[in-house]
Design a protein around this motif. Structure first.
Motif, PDB file in Angstrom:
ATOM      1  N   UNK A 196       0.821  -1.217   0.000  1.00 18.97           N
ATOM      2  CA  UNK A 196       0.000   0.000   0.000  1.00 18.97           C
ATOM      3  C   UNK A 196       0.851   1.262   0.000  1.00 18.97           C
ATOM      4  N   UNK A 197       1.995   1.229   0.659  1.00 19.66           N
ATOM      5  CA  UNK A 197       2.881   2.409   0.656  1.00 19.66           C
ATOM      6  C   UNK A 197       3.295   2.755  -0.756  1.00 19.66           C
ATOM      7  N   UNK A 198       3.547   1.730  -1.566  1.00 18.91           N
ATOM      8  CA  UNK A 198       3.965   1.949  -2.951  1.00 18.91           C
ATOM      9  C   UNK A 198       2.830   2.523  -3.799  1.00 18.91           C
ATOM     10  N   UNK A 199       1.586   2.070  -3.564  1.00 17.29           N
ATOM     11  CA  UNK A 199       0.471   2.436  -4.431  1.00 17.29           C
ATOM     12  C   UNK A 199      -0.373   3.606  -3.911  1.00 17.29           C
ATOM     13  N   UNK A 200      -0.319   3.860  -2.610  1.00 16.16           N
ATOM     14  CA  UNK A 200      -1.199   4.878  -2.032  1.00 16.16           C
ATOM     15  C   UNK A 200      -0.406   5.911  -1.235  1.00 16.16           C
ATOM     16  N   UNK A 201       0.839   6.136  -1.608  1.00 12.52           N
ATOM     17  CA  UNK A 201       1.697   7.056  -0.870  1.00 12.52           C
ATOM     18  C   UNK A 201       1.167   8.482  -0.910  1.00 12.52           C
ATOM     19  N   UNK A 202       0.666   8.905  -2.068  1.00 10.38           N
ATOM     20  CA  UNK A 202       0.123  10.258  -2.216  1.00 10.38           C
ATOM     21  C   UNK A 202      -1.236  10.181  -2.896  1.00 10.38           C
ATOM     22  N   UNK A 203      -2.257  10.691  -2.229  1.00  7.23           N
ATOM     23  CA  UNK A 203      -3.614  10.719  -2.774  1.00  7.23           C
ATOM     24  C   UNK A 203      -4.167  12.138  -2.629  1.00  7.23           C
ATOM     25  N   UNK A 204      -4.131  12.931  -3.694  1.00  7.99           N
ATOM     26  CA  UNK A 204      -4.613  14.313  -3.608  1.00  7.99           C
ATOM     27  C   UNK A 204      -6.064  14.373  -3.118  1.00  7.99           C
ATOM     28  N   UNK A 205      -6.321  15.274  -2.191  1.00  9.91           N
ATOM     29  CA  UNK A 205      -7.674  15.450  -1.677  1.00  9.91           C
ATOM     30  C   UNK A 205      -8.032  14.561  -0.510  1.00  9.91           C
ATOM     31  N   UNK A 206      -7.145  13.615  -0.181  1.00  8.29           N
ATOM     32  CA  UNK A 206      -7.404  12.710   0.946  1.00  8.29           C
ATOM     33  C   UNK A 206      -6.757  13.297   2.193  1.00  8.29           C
ATOM     34  N   UNK A 207      -7.541  13.377   3.277  1.00  8.67           N
ATOM     35  CA  UNK A 207      -7.033  13.955   4.528  1.00  8.67           C
ATOM     36  C   UNK A 207      -7.561  13.155   5.714  1.00  8.67           C
ATOM     37  N   UNK A 208      -6.794  13.170   6.800  1.00 12.07           N
ATOM     38  CA  UNK A 208      -7.240  12.506   8.013  1.00 12.07           C
ATOM     39  C   UNK A 208      -7.158  10.992   7.892  1.00 12.07           C
ATOM     40  N   UNK A 209      -7.928  10.323   8.734  1.00  8.85           N
ATOM     41  CA  UNK A 209      -7.891   8.863   8.767  1.00  8.85           C
ATOM     42  C   UNK A 209      -8.863   8.264   7.757  1.00  8.85           C
ATOM     43  N   UNK A 210      -8.410   7.249   7.042  1.00  4.21           N
ATOM     44  CA  UNK A 210      -9.288   6.428   6.211  1.00  4.21           C
ATOM     45  C   UNK A 210      -9.001   4.969   6.582  1.00  4.21           C
ATOM     46  N   UNK A 211      -9.925   4.091   6.283  1.00  7.30           N
ATOM     47  CA  UNK A 211      -9.629   2.666   6.507  1.00  7.30           C
ATOM     48  C   UNK A 211     -10.011   1.871   5.262  1.00  7.30           C
ATOM     49  N   UNK A 212      -9.050   1.108   4.799  1.00  7.19           N
ATOM     50  CA  UNK A 212      -9.188   0.285   3.595  1.00  7.19           C
ATOM     51  C   UNK A 212      -9.440  -1.155   4.012  1.00  7.19           C
ATOM     52  N   UNK A 213     -10.464  -1.767   3.441  1.00  9.45           N
ATOM     53  CA  UNK A 213     -10.752  -3.168   3.732  1.00  9.45           C
ATOM     54  C   UNK A 213     -10.276  -4.026   2.564  1.00  9.45           C
ATOM     55  N   UNK A 214      -9.624  -5.139   2.893  1.00 10.60           N
ATOM     56  CA  UNK A 214      -9.087  -6.010   1.843  1.00 10.60           C
ATOM     57  C   UNK A 214      -8.982  -7.440   2.351  1.00 10.60           C
ATOM     58  N   UNK A 215      -8.770  -8.347   1.402  1.00  8.69           N
ATOM     59  CA  UNK A 215      -8.460  -9.742   1.717  1.00  8.69           C
ATOM     60  C   UNK A 215      -7.013 -10.005   1.320  1.00  8.69           C
ATOM     61  N   UNK A 216      -6.338 -10.827   2.135  1.00 14.54           N
ATOM     62  CA  UNK A 216      -4.915 -11.091   1.908  1.00 14.54           C
ATOM     63  C   UNK A 216      -4.625 -12.582   2.045  1.00 14.54           C
ATOM     64  N   UNK A 217      -3.934 -13.132   1.046  1.00 19.30           N
ATOM     65  CA  UNK A 217      -3.498 -14.535   1.079  1.00 19.30           C
ATOM     66  C   UNK A 217      -1.983 -14.542   1.242  1.00 19.30           C
ATOM     67  N   UNK A 218      -1.522 -15.003   2.397  1.00 18.79           N
ATOM     68  CA  UNK A 218      -0.100 -14.845   2.700  1.00 18.79           C
ATOM     69  C   UNK A 218       0.816 -15.803   1.941  1.00 18.79           C
ATOM     70  N   UNK A 219       0.268 -16.901   1.434  1.00 16.74           N
ATOM     71  CA  UNK A 219       1.155 -17.864   0.763  1.00 16.74           C
ATOM     72  C   UNK A 219       1.740 -17.306  -0.530  1.00 16.74           C
ATOM     73  N   UNK A 220       1.013 -16.376  -1.175  1.00 16.24           N
ATOM     74  CA  UNK A 220       1.531 -15.778  -2.405  1.00 16.24           C
ATOM     75  C   UNK A 220       1.373 -14.258  -2.434  1.00 16.24           C
ATOM     76  N   UNK A 221       1.034 -13.670  -1.273  1.00 18.01           N
ATOM     77  CA  UNK A 221       0.859 -12.219  -1.140  1.00 18.01           C
ATOM     78  C   UNK A 221      -0.226 -11.658  -2.070  1.00 18.01           C
ATOM     79  N   UNK A 222      -1.246 -12.461  -2.347  1.00 19.06           N
ATOM     80  CA  UNK A 222      -2.338 -11.981  -3.182  1.00 19.06           C
ATOM     81  C   UNK A 222      -3.257 -11.082  -2.347  1.00 19.06           C
TER      82      UNK A 222
END
Length: 285
Positions: A196-222
């Motif tokens: 996420x740091x690589x893809x969401x490092x700068x988001x114009x117009x975004x301020x304060x706290x946000x929360x992103x929901x996702x699913x993660x598979x650790x065996x292949x980092x999907x």
């Protein structure tokens, strides 16, 4: 709307009765409270109030009140899961594949494009569960089912400064959920952080706290992105106790005029176990 019946209203320093955020005069009521109590920053936490507050940012600014809240365009994207999917894909974050409800592939998942609190969601295992009511509901989006035996569900707390740059990223695994909100969870310093740091490092117009929901598979980092809430999430206390002090970030930026730098110096593997508690009021009316 009934402070005397709200536990937070009882234990907080001050609590005020206000109208619904959809009512005429809501903004004026808030401004009056801000002026009388010398409020410098508003931190919204309820989905339904986000748009009206963001639209009225200039009005609050005229009275010296800041909003720790993203701009209108971003909130509209987050409030409509169809737009959220497009937004996530543009950032390079995969989302669950869409399913044609008239040519279904089972199992599949359906959820409203504007829903919250996990209401009106459906796991459809076979054709017998694809009822007419579900099929004809105009608000439902149909997509591939993400197997929770393979994937872990995460909410990621992220704080964005006034400059639109991310200052903190805390993935927290949702071990157990109740009424759409985390009941048991643990912080994880894993691949999600760098992804996420690589893809969401700068988001114009975004301020304060946000929360992103996702699913993660650790065996292949999907990773499969699900939705974004442009506010503090109900599970943020876990990140706070893991020493990701976004409250300090708000105070520093909005009240003290400080510059906030990115930090990942929070505590990995912090476990939160929630339970119900009582607030007792004596001599209540």
């Amino acid at each position: 709307m009934k402070p005397e019946m709200a536990p937070a209203g009882v234990v907080s320093d001050k609590c005020f009765r206000v109208s619904r955020c959809t009512a005429d005069g809501y903004i004026e009521e808030l401004l009056k409270i801000c002026e009388e109590e010398d409020v410098g920053v508003i931190i919204p936490t309820i989905d339904t109030e986000l748009l009206i507050l963001s639209k009225n940012r200039p009005v609050f600014a005229e009275h010296g009140v800041q909003l720790a809240l993203s701009n209108v365009e971003f909130i509209k994207i987050c409030r409509d899961k169809r737009l959220t999917e497009t937004y996530l894909k543009a950032l390079g974050i995969p989302v669950p594949s869409a399913v044609d409800k008239y040519h279904p592939v089972f199992p599949m998942f359906a959820k409203p494009y504007d829903g919250s609190l996990s209401t009106n969601i459906h796991v459809i295992k076979d054709e017998s569960e694809l009822t007419k009511a579900i099929l004809e509901d105009p608000k439902l989006l149909f997509m591939e089912y993400i197997d929770k035996q393979e994937y872990k569900e995460f909410t990621v707390d992220m704080y964005y400064g006034k400059d639109g740059k991310v200052k903190g990223i805390v993935p927290r695994e949702r071990i157990e959920i109740r009424a759409g909100e985390i009941n048991k969870g643990i912080t994880r310093k894993n691949y999600i952080l760098e992804f996420l740091k690589e893809r969401m490092d700068t988001l114009p117009g975004v301020r304060g706290c946000i929360c992103l929901q996702l699913f993660y598979r650790d065996k292949d980092n999907d990773i499969k992105g699900i939705e974004i809430n442009p506010r503090f999430g109900g599970g943020f206390p876990l990140s706070y106790y893991a020493k990701a002090n976004f409250a300090d970030y708000v105070i520093g930026e909005y009240l003290l005029g400080e510059t906030v730098d990115y930090s990942d110096e929070w505590l990995d593997k912090t476990l939160m176990l929630r339970y119900d508690n009582d607030v007792i009021v004596y001599d209540a009316e």
